[in-house]
Write a protein that holds these residues in place. Structure first.
Motif, mmCIF file in Angstrom:
data_model
loop_
_atom_site.group_PDB
_atom_site.id
_atom_site.type_symbol
_atom_site.label_atom_id
_atom_site.label_comp_id
_atom_site.label_asym_id
_atom_site.label_seq_id
_atom_site.Cartn_x
_atom_site.Cartn_y
_atom_site.Cartn_z
ATOM 1 N N ALA A 63 0.813 -1.222 0.000
ATOM 2 C CA ALA A 63 0.000 0.000 0.000
ATOM 3 C C ALA A 63 0.840 1.264 0.000
ATOM 4 C CB ALA A 63 -0.909 -0.003 1.217
ATOM 5 N N SER A 153 -4.676 2.859 -3.271
ATOM 6 C CA SER A 153 -5.286 3.134 -1.966
ATOM 7 C C SER A 153 -4.539 4.275 -1.298
ATOM 8 C CB SER A 153 -5.229 1.888 -1.079
ATOM 9 O OG SER A 153 -3.874 1.552 -0.789
ATOM 10 N N LEU A 196 -10.757 4.473 -2.065
ATOM 11 C CA LEU A 196 -9.304 4.346 -1.914
ATOM 12 C C LEU A 196 -8.926 4.080 -0.461
ATOM 13 C CD1 LEU A 196 -7.989 7.217 -4.251
ATOM 14 C CD2 LEU A 196 -8.026 4.756 -4.710
ATOM 15 N N ASN A 199 -9.909 0.534 0.312
ATOM 16 C CA ASN A 199 -9.092 -0.418 -0.444
ATOM 17 C C ASN A 199 -7.717 -0.633 0.170
ATOM 18 O OD1 ASN A 199 -9.046 -2.166 -2.711
ATOM 19 N ND2 ASN A 199 -7.702 -0.746 -3.798
ATOM 20 N N SER A 200 -7.407 0.134 1.207
ATOM 21 C CA SER A 200 -6.092 0.009 1.838
ATOM 22 C C SER A 200 -5.955 -1.337 2.535
ATOM 23 C CB SER A 200 -5.896 1.134 2.860
ATOM 24 O OG SER A 200 -4.693 0.949 3.575
ATOM 25 N N SER A 204 -6.826 2.371 7.658
ATOM 26 C CA SER A 204 -6.837 3.726 7.100
ATOM 27 C C SER A 204 -7.629 4.639 8.019
ATOM 28 C CB SER A 204 -7.444 3.723 5.695
ATOM 29 O OG SER A 204 -8.754 3.188 5.716
#
Length: 370
Positions: A63, A153, A196, A199-200, A204
């Motif tokens: 990431a 992400s 985003l 999607n990490s 996050s």
């Protein structure tokens, strides 16, 4: 003649209800916040929930760029935004600076690199009062991530941008500019960047920069006219102090509602949301207030021991950014690693839900218009 004009302008400014609202109520709410902080640190041993550390799992190769988690900071051209960019670049983040002026962004990049040769930085232009600009930014950062062969992400979003406008200005969408930048823009940006963040592959976080001025809002309808600020445009005298307070309360309500929704959503289980309040900080946010009055305000706050520099005030933002992933739905104040309980109105779940629905409706309207 020029001196007379300055004196006349200052006199007219202090003869308004909005000025005295700021001078009296804002000062009292700031003092109240510090008294709460003092009582919490004195009597509650668990009030301090963060005492320094490293970014959330900074070594996750999937990431990161060059092994660094990616942080997006709005309003990064000066003040707290620039200070946060500098501080977090030292903490091991690849910092994406966002602001309206490309010239000021370049200056901040140069300033940070002159003090930190190892800083990893990227800058994008963005006007938070325009959804078109927000969507363009989302596309730009997504392409940047893909072109750089990075996992699509981001790990941290800091909604820091804000203005204190003393005169009425309307956005191209017909909204009050202060509400558009301080709240609607932050909401819309978070919405478009949420995929985003979710999607990490590592935890996050969203950090919303609020203000002690929210204490001065005792009631607020979450209807379209209030959230967009159009109801204030009908006022004979522009109620800038009240609009600023409303926008900061909206950020808190948004923070707590997003926290609740993230807790319920399966794909958002690793997303945390916090609000931070740096207190009174000497930045250029008071640039529209007559300089002699703003300087006097800074002198008084400094004498009272309530004024921070950007470098000191940014500690609250750093606290919010670096707190453990399990910390969510809290309100950091003062940069001491402590959390306070914000106003009762900010914890009104029904109001937060109504605000969310109205904000989503406005977001959809803006999408259609774009």
């Amino acid at each position: 003649m020029k001196v007379l004009e300055v004196v006349t302008e200052a006199f007219q400014f202090i003869c308004t209800v909005q000025f005295w609202r700021m001078a009296v109520l804002w000062t009292l709410s700031l003092i109240f916040s510090f008294l709460k902080l003092f009582s919490h640190t004195l009597f509650l041993s668990k009030s301090k929930i963060y005492s320094g550390g490293s970014p959330q799992e900074p070594k996750s190769k999937a990431a990161t760029l060059r092994g660094l988690p990616i942080c997006v900071i709005t309003g990064a051209t000066s003040g707290l935004g620039a200070a946060a960019a500098h501080a977090l670049s030292k903490e091991g983040f690849y910092v994406v600076l966002v602001g309206r002026s490309s010239e000021l962004l370049s200056k901040v990049l140069s300033d940070i690199r002159s003090q930190n040769n190892d800083a990893c930085l990227k800058a994008f232009q963005l006007d938070l009062s325009s959804l078109k600009s927000i969507i363009k930014f989302k596309s730009s950062i997504h392409h940047w991530l893909i072109d750089s062969n990075i996992h699509p992400s981001i790990q941290l979003l800091i909604n820091n941008a804000g203005i204190l406008a003393t005169s009425c200005r309307i956005t191209s969408e017909g909204y009050d500019q202060m509400m558009a930048i301080n709240y609607i823009g932050a909401f819309c940006l978070t919405k478009v960047l949420l995929p985003l963040l979710e999607n990490s592959p590592v935890p996050s976080r969203v950090v919303n920069v609020s203000s002690f001025t929210h204490w001065n809002v005792w009631d607020m309808p979450a209807d379209r006219e209030t959230v967009s600020g159009t109801c204030f445009l009908k006022s004979r005298c522009y109620p800038y102090a009240q609009i600023y307070e409303f926008s900061k309360l909206c950020l808190l309500l948004f923070t707590y509602e997003l926290h609740r929704q993230a807790g319920r959503a399966e794909k958002s289980h690793h997303l945390s949301v916090v609000a931070v309040d740096p207190g009174a900080v000497k930045t250029n946010i008071m640039r529209e207030i007559p300089s002699c009055i703003s300087q006097m305000a800074y002198i008084v706050l400094n004498i009272l021991g309530l004024l921070h520099s950007s470098e000191t005030g940014v500690r609250a933002i750093v606290d919010g950014a670096l707190a453990p992933p399990e910390i969510s739905g809290v309100y950091f104040f003062g940069g001491s690693g402590c959390c306070l309980k914000s106003s009762a109105l900010s914890h009104n779940v029904k109001l937060a839900e109504d605000l969310w629905v109205t904000s989503c409706d406005l977001f959809q309207e803006l999408q259609l218009a774009s």
